[in-house]
Design a protein around this motif. Structure first.
Motif, mmCIF file in Angstrom:
data_model
loop_
_atom_site.group_PDB
_atom_site.id
_atom_site.type_symbol
_atom_site.label_atom_id
_atom_site.label_comp_id
_atom_site.label_asym_id
_atom_site.label_seq_id
_atom_site.Cartn_x
_atom_site.Cartn_y
_atom_site.Cartn_z
ATOM 1 N N ALA A 28 0.829 -1.207 0.000
ATOM 2 C CA ALA A 28 0.000 0.000 0.000
ATOM 3 C C ALA A 28 0.861 1.254 0.000
ATOM 4 O O ALA A 28 0.574 2.220 -0.720
ATOM 5 C CB ALA A 28 -0.934 -0.006 1.216
ATOM 6 N N SER A 29 1.919 1.265 0.788
ATOM 7 C CA SER A 29 2.785 2.453 0.838
ATOM 8 C C SER A 29 3.555 2.617 -0.463
ATOM 9 O O SER A 29 3.700 3.737 -0.973
ATOM 10 C CB SER A 29 3.738 2.375 2.024
ATOM 11 O OG SER A 29 4.641 1.288 1.910
ATOM 12 N N ARG A 30 4.034 1.508 -1.029
ATOM 13 C CA ARG A 30 4.748 1.582 -2.313
ATOM 14 C C ARG A 30 3.860 2.166 -3.403
ATOM 15 O O ARG A 30 4.272 3.072 -4.148
ATOM 16 C CB ARG A 30 5.218 0.187 -2.718
ATOM 17 C CG ARG A 30 5.948 0.126 -4.069
ATOM 18 C CD ARG A 30 5.967 -1.295 -4.604
ATOM 19 N NE ARG A 30 4.615 -1.799 -4.820
ATOM 20 C CZ ARG A 30 4.266 -3.070 -4.615
ATOM 21 N NH1 ARG A 30 5.127 -3.962 -4.189
ATOM 22 N NH2 ARG A 30 3.002 -3.431 -4.857
ATOM 23 N N ASP A 31 2.639 1.678 -3.492
ATOM 24 C CA ASP A 31 1.738 2.145 -4.542
ATOM 25 C C ASP A 31 1.384 3.621 -4.362
ATOM 26 O O ASP A 31 1.330 4.382 -5.337
ATOM 27 C CB ASP A 31 0.469 1.300 -4.558
ATOM 28 C CG ASP A 31 0.728 -0.142 -4.977
ATOM 29 O OD1 ASP A 31 1.835 -0.427 -5.487
ATOM 30 O OD2 ASP A 31 -0.166 -0.985 -4.772
ATOM 31 N N ALA A 32 1.141 4.020 -3.116
ATOM 32 C CA ALA A 32 0.791 5.421 -2.858
ATOM 33 C C ALA A 32 1.965 6.343 -3.155
ATOM 34 O O ALA A 32 1.811 7.387 -3.803
ATOM 35 C CB ALA A 32 0.324 5.585 -1.411
ATOM 36 N N LEU A 43 -2.930 7.030 3.633
ATOM 37 C CA LEU A 43 -2.376 5.933 4.424
ATOM 38 C C LEU A 43 -1.464 6.448 5.538
ATOM 39 O O LEU A 43 -0.682 7.381 5.332
ATOM 40 C CB LEU A 43 -1.564 5.007 3.511
ATOM 41 C CG LEU A 43 -0.819 3.847 4.166
ATOM 42 C CD1 LEU A 43 -1.800 2.854 4.795
ATOM 43 C CD2 LEU A 43 0.084 3.143 3.148
ATOM 44 N N ILE A 44 -1.600 5.816 6.709
ATOM 45 C CA ILE A 44 -0.666 6.004 7.822
ATOM 46 C C ILE A 44 -0.163 4.622 8.216
ATOM 47 O O ILE A 44 -0.958 3.701 8.423
ATOM 48 C CB ILE A 44 -1.344 6.670 9.031
ATOM 49 C CG1 ILE A 44 -1.909 8.046 8.655
ATOM 50 C CG2 ILE A 44 -0.356 6.789 10.202
ATOM 51 C CD1 ILE A 44 -2.822 8.638 9.724
ATOM 52 N N ILE A 45 1.150 4.457 8.293
ATOM 53 C CA ILE A 45 1.744 3.208 8.754
ATOM 54 C C ILE A 45 1.977 3.319 10.255
ATOM 55 O O ILE A 45 2.690 4.219 10.715
ATOM 56 C CB ILE A 45 3.073 2.915 8.033
ATOM 57 C CG1 ILE A 45 2.861 2.852 6.522
ATOM 58 C CG2 ILE A 45 3.685 1.617 8.542
ATOM 59 C CD1 ILE A 45 4.151 2.744 5.733
ATOM 60 N N ARG A 63 4.702 5.809 -5.049
ATOM 61 C CA ARG A 63 5.037 5.850 -6.476
ATOM 62 C C ARG A 63 3.908 6.475 -7.286
ATOM 63 O O ARG A 63 4.106 6.860 -8.443
ATOM 64 C CB ARG A 63 5.389 4.453 -6.996
ATOM 65 C CG ARG A 63 6.729 3.952 -6.447
ATOM 66 C CD ARG A 63 7.188 2.667 -7.106
ATOM 67 N NE ARG A 63 7.613 2.827 -8.479
ATOM 68 C CZ ARG A 63 8.833 3.211 -8.879
ATOM 69 N NH1 ARG A 63 9.762 3.500 -7.960
ATOM 70 N NH2 ARG A 63 9.135 3.318 -10.151
ATOM 71 N N GLY A 64 2.731 6.618 -6.666
ATOM 72 C CA GLY A 64 1.628 7.338 -7.289
ATOM 73 C C GLY A 64 1.597 8.805 -6.901
ATOM 74 O O GLY A 64 0.598 9.495 -7.144
ATOM 75 N N ASN A 65 2.695 9.284 -6.286
ATOM 76 C CA ASN A 65 2.866 10.691 -5.891
ATOM 77 C C ASN A 65 1.843 11.159 -4.864
ATOM 78 O O ASN A 65 1.431 12.327 -4.851
ATOM 79 C CB ASN A 65 2.845 11.604 -7.118
ATOM 80 C CG ASN A 65 4.126 11.505 -7.931
ATOM 81 O OD1 ASN A 65 5.147 11.036 -7.421
ATOM 82 N ND2 ASN A 65 4.093 11.936 -9.164
ATOM 83 N N MET A 66 1.423 10.235 -3.986
ATOM 84 C CA MET A 66 0.574 10.596 -2.854
ATOM 85 C C MET A 66 1.399 10.618 -1.567
ATOM 86 O O MET A 66 2.505 10.078 -1.519
ATOM 87 C CB MET A 66 -0.591 9.615 -2.734
ATOM 88 C CG MET A 66 -1.615 9.741 -3.847
ATOM 89 S SD MET A 66 -2.993 8.559 -3.686
ATOM 90 C CE MET A 66 -2.240 7.091 -4.364
ATOM 91 N N CYS A 67 0.855 11.240 -0.542
ATOM 92 C CA CYS A 67 1.533 11.334 0.748
ATOM 93 C C CYS A 67 1.186 10.129 1.620
ATOM 94 O O CYS A 67 0.066 9.623 1.583
ATOM 95 C CB CYS A 67 1.126 12.607 1.487
ATOM 96 S SG CYS A 67 1.651 14.139 0.701
#
Length: 358
Positions: free
Chosen positions: A45-49, A236-238, A51-55
């Motif tokens: 989820a973090s990788r996709d966000a 997303l927050i990890i 690399r999709g230029n999201m925070c």
């Protein structure tokens, strides 16, 4: 200065993560790692966000960070918008390995359009691309870490990964927005938090990441703090539990003109933090003359055009008065007097107060 307020609305997800899920192949040089299967949700989820230029809100050993792709101006602008941060306040770039940092100096300028995002940080030609892989190998023929100023080599060996940020020459691939719209240097950190490092390595990109709080508010040391300030403003927050250090990284300058006095290298701490003055001074050599900004020197230019966060704007202000209690001794009578004074202050304020003891 400008403050962007246009932010996409999200249904913010919080995904749990643990350092025990991750094993890195190298402590310093390479970002390759293996992960247990139960790490897949937050890694993917973090990788996709990212690399999709999201925070994404990520844990670090200092405080939780608000991370986005440091190679893309629009992604960086989202950080300022999500936080409500002044756009002339610089950001720190986070890397997952020395190889990722070195690679930045071999990428094309940020205004050169790239059809495909790079994947940086691992000694793997299939991931890096043959041209970048060859360029890094060729540079190694001229010495160890040839892209990194020599004054930082011993510092890196002792304090990285960790709570120390270094002022470096700006790689051409880093957009000016990361620098707050001015300057020729960039602040770089290599975090020691395993989950943070894995999030950076998994997306293969350096991440610009200030603290994940609304601008001017106290720094978050729990995922719940991030959600309190930024819920609905990022996807997303990890959540990896509480931060170990709880204060920002120390910012060290041993490169820019500010680090020189009469032509001689005299390094300086621009922002105190998780690595102490005494620890850096113990390196010897030029570091024996280590200075601290505002204690040993000031600069009007640096106040107007700061090279690092924390130099221009009011930082981390709670919404309550804060009182410092310094006990005269450890006796029960002294403790009782402190408690009595705290209750008195609380009654006077008719609300909450902040208390710090030493």
């Amino acid at each position: 200065m400008g403050i962007s307020t246009a932010v996409t609305a999200f249904n913010t997800k919080v995904l749990p993560a643990s350092a025990a899920q991750i094993t890195f192949s190298s402590m310093l040089e390479d970002g390759a790692f293996t992960a247990s299967t139960d790490a897949a949700p937050w890694i993917n989820a973090s990788r996709d966000a990212l690399r999709g230029n999201m925070c994404v809100g990520i844990p670090t050993e200092t405080v939780y960070g608000l991370a986005a792709n440091a190679l893309d101006a629009s992604a960086v602008q989202q950080i300022f918008a999500v936080k409500g941060r002044p756009s002339d306040n610089p950001l720190i770039v986070h890397v997952s390995s020395i190889r990722m940092l070195r690679a930045l100096y071999h990428l094309p300028a940020c205004d050169d359009a790239q059809k495909v995002l790079p994947f940086l940080g691992t000694d793997n030609a299939a991931l890096e691309g043959s041209a970048l892989h060859a360029a890094l190998q060729a540079a190694e023929q001229t010495g160890e870490w040839p892209e990194i100023p020599q004054a930082y080599h011993d510092v890196i060996r002792k304090f990285w990964p960790g709570a120390l940020t270094l002022i470096m020459p700006r790689p051409p691939c880093i957009p000016i927005e990361v620098l707050g719209g001015h300057g020729t240097t960039v602040a770089v950190r290599f975090p020691s938090h395993t989950v943070a490092r894995a999030a950076i390595a998994a997306c293969g990109l350096p991440l610009a990441a200030p603290s994940a709080n609304a601008s001017g508010r106290p720094s978050p040391t729990l995922a719940a703090h991030v959600r309190h300030d930024l819920d609905g403003r990022l996807p997303l927050i990890i959540d990896s539990g509480p931060c170990d250090v709880g204060v920002e990284s120390t910012v060290l300058d041993a490169y820019s003109s500010n680090a020189y006095v009469d032509g001689e290298l005299v390094p300086c701490i621009l922002r105190p933090g998780g690595v102490t003055f005494e620890s850096l001074q113990s390196l010897g050599g030029a570091y024996e003359r280590l200075r601290v900004y505002r204690r040993d020197f000031t600069s009007t230019e640096m106040e107007v055009n700061p090279t690092t966060p924390g130099m221009k704007y009011r930082h981390y202000s709670p919404t309550a008065p804060v009182y410092l209690f310094v006990p005269s001794d450890a006796s029960s009578a002294s403790c009782a007097r402190q408690r009595e004074k705290m209750h008195e202050l609380l009654a006077q304020q008719k609300g909450k107060i902040g208390v710090v003891t030493v």
